[in-house]
Write a protein that holds these residues in place. Structure first.
Motif, PDB file in Angstrom:
ATOM      1  N   LEU A  30     -38.846 -13.441 -20.681  1.00  0.00           N
ATOM      2  CA  LEU A  30     -38.986 -14.325 -19.526  1.00  0.00           C
ATOM      3  C   LEU A  30     -37.654 -14.504 -18.799  1.00  0.00           C
ATOM      4  CD1 LEU A  30     -41.360 -17.176 -20.817  1.00  0.00           C
ATOM      5  CD2 LEU A  30     -41.938 -15.163 -19.454  1.00  0.00           C
ATOM      6  N   LYS A  34     -38.415 -11.541 -16.260  1.00  0.00           N
ATOM      7  CA  LYS A  34     -39.234 -12.317 -15.332  1.00  0.00           C
ATOM      8  C   LYS A  34     -38.419 -13.264 -14.456  1.00  0.00           C
ATOM      9  CE  LYS A  34     -43.302 -10.712 -16.440  1.00  0.00           C
ATOM     10  NZ  LYS A  34     -44.129  -9.976 -15.457  1.00  0.00           N
ATOM     11  N   LYS A  36     -36.918 -16.094 -15.173  1.00  0.00           N
ATOM     12  CA  LYS A  36     -37.014 -17.519 -15.454  1.00  0.00           C
ATOM     13  C   LYS A  36     -35.723 -18.001 -16.121  1.00  0.00           C
ATOM     14  CE  LYS A  36     -41.203 -17.607 -13.930  1.00  0.00           C
ATOM     15  NZ  LYS A  36     -41.525 -18.271 -12.638  1.00  0.00           N
ATOM     16  N   ASP A 108     -36.629 -23.579 -16.556  1.00  0.00           N
ATOM     17  CA  ASP A 108     -38.077 -23.481 -16.415  1.00  0.00           C
ATOM     18  C   ASP A 108     -38.762 -23.767 -17.746  1.00  0.00           C
ATOM     19  OD1 ASP A 108     -38.235 -22.469 -13.603  1.00  0.00           O
ATOM     20  OD2 ASP A 108     -37.104 -20.799 -14.462  1.00  0.00           O
ATOM     21  N   TYR A 109     -38.193 -23.198 -18.812  1.00  0.00           N
ATOM     22  CA  TYR A 109     -38.778 -23.360 -20.141  1.00  0.00           C
ATOM     23  C   TYR A 109     -37.681 -23.600 -21.173  1.00  0.00           C
ATOM     24  CZ  TYR A 109     -42.621 -20.936 -17.796  1.00  0.00           C
ATOM     25  OH  TYR A 109     -43.591 -20.572 -16.907  1.00  0.00           O
ATOM     26  N   SER A 243     -46.346 -12.359 -22.187  1.00  0.00           N
ATOM     27  CA  SER A 243     -45.489 -13.081 -21.245  1.00  0.00           C
ATOM     28  C   SER A 243     -46.259 -13.463 -19.985  1.00  0.00           C
ATOM     29  CB  SER A 243     -44.264 -12.249 -20.877  1.00  0.00           C
ATOM     30  OG  SER A 243     -43.465 -11.987 -22.008  1.00  0.00           O
ATOM     31  N   ASP A 244     -47.035 -12.516 -19.460  1.00  0.00           N
ATOM     32  CA  ASP A 244     -47.828 -12.787 -18.262  1.00  0.00           C
ATOM     33  C   ASP A 244     -48.879 -13.868 -18.527  1.00  0.00           C
ATOM     34  OD1 ASP A 244     -46.452 -10.951 -16.736  1.00  0.00           O
ATOM     35  OD2 ASP A 244     -47.869  -9.317 -17.103  1.00  0.00           O
ATOM     36  N   LEU A 247     -47.157 -17.242 -18.713  1.00  0.00           N
ATOM     37  CA  LEU A 247     -46.756 -17.725 -17.383  1.00  0.00           C
ATOM     38  C   LEU A 247     -47.938 -18.358 -16.644  1.00  0.00           C
ATOM     39  CD1 LEU A 247     -44.371 -14.871 -16.164  1.00  0.00           C
ATOM     40  CD2 LEU A 247     -43.743 -17.208 -16.799  1.00  0.00           C
ATOM     41  N   GLU A 248     -49.136 -17.886 -16.956  1.00  0.00           N
ATOM     42  CA  GLU A 248     -50.327 -18.437 -16.323  1.00  0.00           C
ATOM     43  C   GLU A 248     -50.711 -19.799 -16.871  1.00  0.00           C
ATOM     44  OE1 GLU A 248     -52.420 -17.450 -13.767  1.00  0.00           O
ATOM     45  OE2 GLU A 248     -50.765 -16.099 -13.317  1.00  0.00           O
ATOM     46  N   LYS A 251     -47.870 -24.444 -17.488  1.00  0.00           N
ATOM     47  CA  LYS A 251     -47.562 -25.065 -16.196  1.00  0.00           C
ATOM     48  C   LYS A 251     -47.597 -26.576 -16.298  1.00  0.00           C
ATOM     49  CE  LYS A 251     -49.519 -21.149 -13.644  1.00  0.00           C
ATOM     50  NZ  LYS A 251     -50.560 -20.693 -12.694  1.00  0.00           N
TER      51      LYS A 251
END
Length: 251
Positions: A30, A34, A36, A108-109, A243-244, A247-248, A251
């Protein structure tokens, strides 16, 4: 207004389930792929496996020109983006350490590597402050019983109070052997469904590649705190797919 990070823990009480490896792989992917901003709080006292891995990774980069070149190329490609921080901590100090990180930079995380026993007040408080908990499981009776009991305990004693931050808990099939009969997984999935837990769509296969770290052999890297999974090894690992999916949902 300052952005609040999402707190995530790959967490289970069963040792050897892969939570530390998954934390490193996902954090690195990530952060470095990605884009992040990620941080890791290593609370798994006394071994602090992730913190120790970072120390080994830095030492190898410092002593080996090959890895030093890789690090330079990555920093250049990412336009100066730093390696994500890894804080050596414990359940009592974990949340304060996360707050201190957030005072200096936005994330972000933040991933927490937590010990598995629930007989510790500080650990329970830390778990209650997670946004998401992901528990790795494998098609092994001991692992399944231990992990499901852990999830039931977290749900019934922490989530059900209405006083936690936990938005959702997920199970993740890890170390899946493609040679095993699919009906075995169907039986376990039935038990999971009865308990009203959710399993992530992505599974992680059982593969020796997951043990590959930086070494003098300079083979393609898989598990590293400084680099993402090597492109030559990513296919079939499902790290990109996981990972994808995360990410979904995170949140």
């Amino acid at each position: 207004m300052k952005k609040e990070p999402i707190y995530v823990a790959f967490s289970t009480q069963k040792g050897g389930a892969g939570k530390t490896t998954l934390t490193v792989l996902i954090a690195s992917y990530l952060h470095y792929v990605k884009g992040k901003n990620v941080a890791v709080i290593d609370c798994d006292y006394p071994q602090h496996s992730i913190f120790e891995m970072r120390e080994r990774d830095f030492k190898m980069v410092d002593e080996d020109e090959f890895y030093k070149g890789m690090a330079y190329e990555q920093v250049t490609r990412l336009e100066g983006k730093k390696f994500y921080p890894i804080v050596e901590s414990n359940p009592q100090e974990a949340l304060n350490d996360a707050d201190e990180l957030c005072e200096k930079e936005e994330y972000d995380y933040i991933f927490f590597d937590l010990p598995g026993t629930l007989n510790n007040k500080d650990l329970i408080i830390a778990l209650a402050n997670m946004d998401y908990i992901i528990a790795p499981i494998s098609a092994d009776r001991v692992v399944m019983e231990s992990t499901l009991n852990y999830m039931i305990s977290v749900r019934d004693n922490i989530v059900s109070t209405g006083k936690s931050n936990i938005k959702a808990m997920y199970l993740l099939w890890n170390m899946v052997d493609g040679r095993e009969k699919s009906d075995l997984y169907e039986v376990y999935e039935g038990v999971i469904k009865e308990l009203e837990f959710t399993t992530l769509k992505t599974f992680i296969p059982n593969s020796l590649r997951f043990r590959r770290e930086q070494s003098e052999s300079r083979r393609p890297l898989f598990r590293s705190t400084l680099f993402p999974v090597d492109k030559s090894l990513i296919k079939g690992s499902n790290i990109e797919e996981l990972s994808d999916e995360l990410l979904e949902i995170l949140k």
